[in-house]
Design a protein around this motif. Sequence first.
Motif, short mmCIF file in Angstrom:
data_model
loop_
_atom_site.label_atom_id
_atom_site.label_comp_id
_atom_site.label_asym_id
_atom_site.label_seq_id
_atom_site.Cartn_x
_atom_site.Cartn_y
_atom_site.Cartn_z
N ILE A 485 40.40 43.98 53.22
CA ILE A 485 41.28 44.42 52.15
C ILE A 485 40.81 45.77 51.63
O ILE A 485 39.61 45.95 51.37
CB ILE A 485 41.31 43.41 50.97
CG1 ILE A 485 41.84 42.05 51.45
CG2 ILE A 485 42.17 43.94 49.82
CD1 ILE A 485 41.70 40.96 50.41
N ILE A 486 41.75 46.69 51.51
CA ILE A 486 41.45 47.95 50.83
C ILE A 486 42.12 47.90 49.48
O ILE A 486 43.32 47.60 49.39
CB ILE A 486 41.93 49.16 51.65
CG1 ILE A 486 41.00 49.32 52.87
CG2 ILE A 486 41.95 50.42 50.80
CD1 ILE A 486 41.46 50.36 53.84
N VAL A 487 41.35 48.14 48.42
CA VAL A 487 41.92 48.16 47.08
C VAL A 487 42.10 49.62 46.69
O VAL A 487 41.18 50.42 46.83
CB VAL A 487 40.99 47.46 46.06
CG1 VAL A 487 41.65 47.44 44.69
CG2 VAL A 487 40.68 46.05 46.52
N MET A 488 43.30 49.95 46.21
CA MET A 488 43.56 51.32 45.77
C MET A 488 43.74 51.35 44.27
O MET A 488 44.28 50.42 43.67
CB MET A 488 44.80 51.88 46.46
CG MET A 488 44.54 52.32 47.88
SD MET A 488 45.93 53.24 48.57
CE MET A 488 45.90 54.73 47.57
N ARG A 489 43.27 52.43 43.68
CA ARG A 489 43.48 52.64 42.25
C ARG A 489 43.68 54.12 42.01
O ARG A 489 42.90 54.94 42.46
CB ARG A 489 42.28 52.14 41.45
CG ARG A 489 42.41 52.38 39.94
CD ARG A 489 41.42 51.56 39.17
NE ARG A 489 40.06 51.75 39.66
CZ ARG A 489 39.26 52.74 39.25
NH1 ARG A 489 39.67 53.59 38.37
NH2 ARG A 489 38.06 52.86 39.75
N GLU A 490 44.77 54.45 41.34
CA GLU A 490 45.10 55.83 40.97
C GLU A 490 44.97 56.78 42.16
O GLU A 490 44.35 57.85 42.07
CB GLU A 490 44.23 56.28 39.79
CG GLU A 490 44.61 55.54 38.51
CD GLU A 490 43.64 55.77 37.38
OE1 GLU A 490 42.70 56.56 37.56
OE2 GLU A 490 43.82 55.14 36.32
#
Lengths: 523, 325
Positions: A485-490
């Motif tokens: 899983i890659i988590v993206m933020r902003e």
Amino acid sequence: MLMQTDTRADTRPDPAVMARPTPVLALDGITKTFPGVRALSNVTLKLYAGEVTALVGENGAGKSTVVKTLTGIYQPSAGRILLDGKEIRFASAQAAADAGITAIHQETVLFDELSVAENIFLGHAPRGRFGLIDWAQTHARAREILQGIGSDLAPTARLRDLGIASKHMVAIARALSIDARVVIMDEPTAALSHKEIHELYELVDTLKAQGKAILFISHKFDEIFRIADNYTVFRDGQFIGDGRIEDTDNDALVQMMVGREVAHVFPKRSPSHGDDVLSVTDYSHPTEFEDISFSLKQGEILGFYGLVGAGRSEVMQSLFGITRPSGGAIRIDGAAQQIRSPAEAIAAGIVYVPEDRGHQGAITALPIFQNVTLPSLGRTSRRGFLRLAEEFALARQYCERLELRAASLDTELGTLSGGNQQKVVIAKWLATQPRVIILDEPTKGIDIGSKAAVHDFMAELAAQGLAVIMVSSEIPEVLGMSDRIIVMREGRMAAELSGDEMTPETLVRHAAGITQALTETRT
Amino acid sequence: MSILKARETILAGAILALLLLIATRFPAFVSPGNLAAVFNDTSPLILLALGQMVVILTKCIDLSVAANLALTGMCTAMLNIAFPGLPVAALLLIAVALGTVMGMINGLLVWKLDIPSIVVTLGTMTIFRGIIFLISEGKWVNSHEMSDAFKAFPRAELLGLPMLSWIAIVTVAAFFVLMTRTALGRAVYAVGGNPNAAVYTGIDVGRTRFAAYTISGALAGLTGYLWVSRYAVAYVDIAGGFELDTVAAAVIGGVSIAGGIGSVAGAVLGALFLGVIKNALPVVGISPFWQLAISGAAIILAVAFNAKAGKTKGRIILRKAETAA
């Protein structure tokens, strides 16, 4: 820890609850259903004068539905809305505004060609004699409201000449131009800079001092703990709990947001994968995302998790050639690829099944078979002429594989149900024989049974050697389906998780930007 | 598909009913010879309506077709004066080439500058008319200045039909193949049906619209020569307002003004419907005003009918609406 999981718990004589004043506005057992979907189920929400209540929940928890119910856009299917303890019904958005409820939305509709004062009072300008607009009073009151929120914008300034922050002030002033008692702020800081956010906090303090009840919807934990007095947590349209903000902490809120039970069983999949198919390095876009790097193997499912607006779909659209990146490289099977258009992406073996299939996927006026073959016409043509028999054969092959139920492949796509249209859109992409398939929110808005079918199908695609990227905002789905899983933020990669790191808590932490340090100081 | 077919069947039925109605009073009107003459007279409209249909299918509009026709017509007439020996084949080629270039200009503006098509073609329409004035200095090119070969071509008969009719028939056949049997035809429907989905399918929306305008321009150019040679006159205002007739023919023929829906048969029937009215009313002795009013009413009826047919596709949520309908 205060964790009421049942709305009836509120009615128990609890000294802390008894001592509280009557809420200005309360939702009592509100249920809202749409055909086939229960958006809200027996939820409770209380807003007190001079206090900020934070509404917390994952994407799809029902927050927007609550806002629409409070502002009279939706009528609840069951339950009561109480204003000062008395039951009230909002027949329209106007009725809610008349009752003093106002909302500042993420994207407020303003008019660029009108003045600041006209924007503030559009639809309810002060009237003078003969029912004409009293401009002197309009401007005076606009100035008054703007000063009240600490802004010295000129009421006569044209909106198009203002910056984003000033426009936001106008939007807030507009919301306050009706004599508001309840102010709803739906992710008000999403588009603001650091400095503007602090100005907003001051504004919230001003509104509190004026005795207004504020509903504050936010994903950002730091700001919830900074400005909220109370919290309410929703999950999947259900009320999970509420209380005073000082009685809770990060961990407790995250627990309540994500829950523990995993509702349905995900297909078992082989843990072994083939060679690298896609590798992306330092992929960047001028405004949407930066430094995205990952690789993807044959037979692997890579999940992309993040809050709405984290830039996940933007990355995928760029990989598919819809938008141009400003830097970075894409390799497919080790060979560098230039993808400048969707046609080149399809030729390179990347396909993208968009989230909004009605808008971006289906061409409803065309027959089913023509929808399926649209990106594959090169293969069904001979010397520039289409061969309908081959088109039908290709369409039939993939529609059968997806178990599409339709009277005839010659009927218009628009006559099918949403679920079947989704199958046609997926059949269209499989027919191009891709290497990499990107599924953007593949199960959004479909019922549980269909979800399981889509999950099984994704597992099957991966087993057949396709590399799958799944963008999803649903934690159980991301955890249940993904190998990594890659988590993206902003617009940036916040984390790449695999194995034991893949837990609901870590996902929410990285997506919301809760640093370890913050948690430690609170516990 | 069945709805589309039904739409065209109804229109064909309406044209037949109209002919029968006229036949009761003026049987000569439905004689084969006269019907062929009506078809021949309607041929320019059929040619332009096909081009207009392709453009409208992509969610655009081409208001410059009549001006393109007039400019190409003037150019071929002046070329004929300057080089009377130029063979008709060369003139036809030049006319198509000129029209194509004008269509490409429209297409490029819509594609690259992303300006709404109605504005682009309103602009080019005025510019094309202005250019005619400049090159002709506002003068007419009259019949006696044109060579006999120039004037004879559209009238020349083959198997009992004039060349003008044959060109229309061949073009209709070619368009049928183009729209149903080529990737471009399919792309035109996809672009108009859902431009967003078309983009995600790898279809270049701008390029497809460019192709549509190029086709429309080529047909306008071809019709330019045929028009000027048939009427044996060229001046600034020929075919003035004819662009609206082409839109009317397409719309009456069931082409959705919102794009994505329509057929070659529909556009041709729409043009024939207008052609029959135009030719029949003087015979019946009704004033030209009524011709306009009837054409206008037909447009509104056709659009209202299509909108109603389109609506029933939606899901009926209210039970009472179901029983009421």
